[in-house]
Design an enzyme around this catalytic site. Structure first.
Site, PDB file in Angstrom:
ATOM      1  N   LYS A 184     -76.700 102.703 -14.426  1.00  0.00           N
ATOM      2  CA  LYS A 184     -75.953 102.646 -15.676  1.00  0.00           C
ATOM      3  C   LYS A 184     -76.801 102.046 -16.798  1.00  0.00           C
ATOM      4  O   LYS A 184     -76.692 102.457 -17.963  1.00  0.00           O
ATOM      5  CB  LYS A 184     -74.659 101.854 -15.477  1.00  0.00           C
ATOM      6  CG  LYS A 184     -73.669 102.551 -14.547  1.00  0.00           C
ATOM      7  CD  LYS A 184     -73.292 103.941 -15.067  1.00  0.00           C
ATOM      8  CE  LYS A 184     -72.218 104.599 -14.232  1.00  0.00           C
ATOM      9  NZ  LYS A 184     -71.778 105.901 -14.781  1.00  0.00           N
ATOM     10  N   TYR A 215     -76.062 100.617  -8.489  1.00  0.00           N
ATOM     11  CA  TYR A 215     -75.158 101.179  -9.494  1.00  0.00           C
ATOM     12  C   TYR A 215     -75.495 100.642 -10.883  1.00  0.00           C
ATOM     13  O   TYR A 215     -75.599 101.404 -11.851  1.00  0.00           O
ATOM     14  CB  TYR A 215     -73.721 100.825  -9.122  1.00  0.00           C
ATOM     15  CG  TYR A 215     -72.682 101.290 -10.115  1.00  0.00           C
ATOM     16  CD1 TYR A 215     -72.291 102.620 -10.166  1.00  0.00           C
ATOM     17  CD2 TYR A 215     -72.071 100.386 -10.990  1.00  0.00           C
ATOM     18  CE1 TYR A 215     -71.319 103.049 -11.070  1.00  0.00           C
ATOM     19  CE2 TYR A 215     -71.106 100.806 -11.887  1.00  0.00           C
ATOM     20  CZ  TYR A 215     -70.734 102.133 -11.928  1.00  0.00           C
ATOM     21  OH  TYR A 215     -69.793 102.558 -12.823  1.00  0.00           O
TER      22      TYR A 215
END
Length: 254
Positions: A151, A147
């Site tokens: 990002k 994740y």
């Protein structure tokens, strides 16, 4: 933050941060087209926004939907790439399927959204794009490796687009929220211990609301944000400003 007469597309607009952004843009006078894979979009409909049911991982359909929204409105002034997914799993147990999901939803769809909207805006010679990243791009923890990587990629892409699109009149910025009071977080905060823990993670003891992130997005989309291009607005209320702020039980040190 005047968006009067402008047309803004927001992905992941049916709930959470996306709905907060859609509401803020409508309140600032914009015509909003909201994309979401969920059919439960009552909150979005209440704003008066146009709803389009769409899964952004279908990249061809996503690009076509942007073109159709542009044709329907006759203009495209802003694009907010908000749709995303969080998968927290021990790093050594992460599957290839989970990796692919993270990259397709969080990175590839943003790249395609920026390119498709960017082409339309570049032809018009003006426009603004806002990409929703995360505090995990700067400060993360075990279980969020995949994740955090997606990002961080959004922040890097945004920085590069400041010039690839900026020279054509299109500004591109990112917002990196920390914990935000989406429907899931609000539900969790009904438990007093969790609410106290979440508030302890910010300097002033408050948890950011989706309306506050919406206001930031509206600012970046408007002429008031004209000086910002390639920026990543860290909206974490100081959460990532200190090292070793929590012990293993999640309690504040010191």
């Amino acid at each position: 933050m005047n968006l009067e007469g402008r047309h803004i597309i927001v992905t992941g607009a049916a709930a959470g941060i996306g709905l907060g952004i859609a509401k803020a843009c409508v309140a600032a006078g914009a015509q909003v087209t909201g994309f979401d894979k969920s059919l439960e979009a009552e909150g979005l409909a209440e704003t008066g926004a146009q709803f389009v049911q769409l899964d952004v991982t279908d990249l061809d359909a996503f690009e076509a939907a942007i073109a159709a929204a542009h044709a329907r409105a006759g203009r495209l002034d802003g694009m907010v790439n908000n749709a995303g997914v969080t998968i927290k799993v021990p790093f050594l147990e992460m599957t290839r399927a989970q990796m692919e999901t993270l990259w397709t939803v969080n990175q590839r769809s943003v790249l395609v959204g920026c390119q498709a909207a960017g082409r339309i805006m570049a032809e018009a010679g003006k426009g603004a794009i806002v990409n929703i990243a995360s505090v995990h791009a700067r400060a993360t923890n075990p279980g969020h490796e995949g994740y955090a990587a997606t990002k961080a990629a959004i922040v890097a892409m945004t920085r590069a687009m400041a010039w690839s699109l900026g020279t054509k009149g299109v500004r591109v910025n990112a917002i990196s929220p920390a914990m935000t009071r989406t429907e899931i977080v609000d539900e969790a905060m009904q438990t007093p211990d969790l609410a106290d823990r979440f508030r302890s993670w910010t300097a002033e003891g408050e948890v950011t609301t989706v309306d506050e992130i919406g206001a930031l997005a509206a600012f970046l989309l408007s002429d008031a944000g004209a000086a910002l291009n390639g920026s990543d607005v860290l909206a974490d209320r100081g959460m990532s400003a200190l090292l070793d702020i929590f012990d293993l039980e999640g309690k504040r040190n010191g």
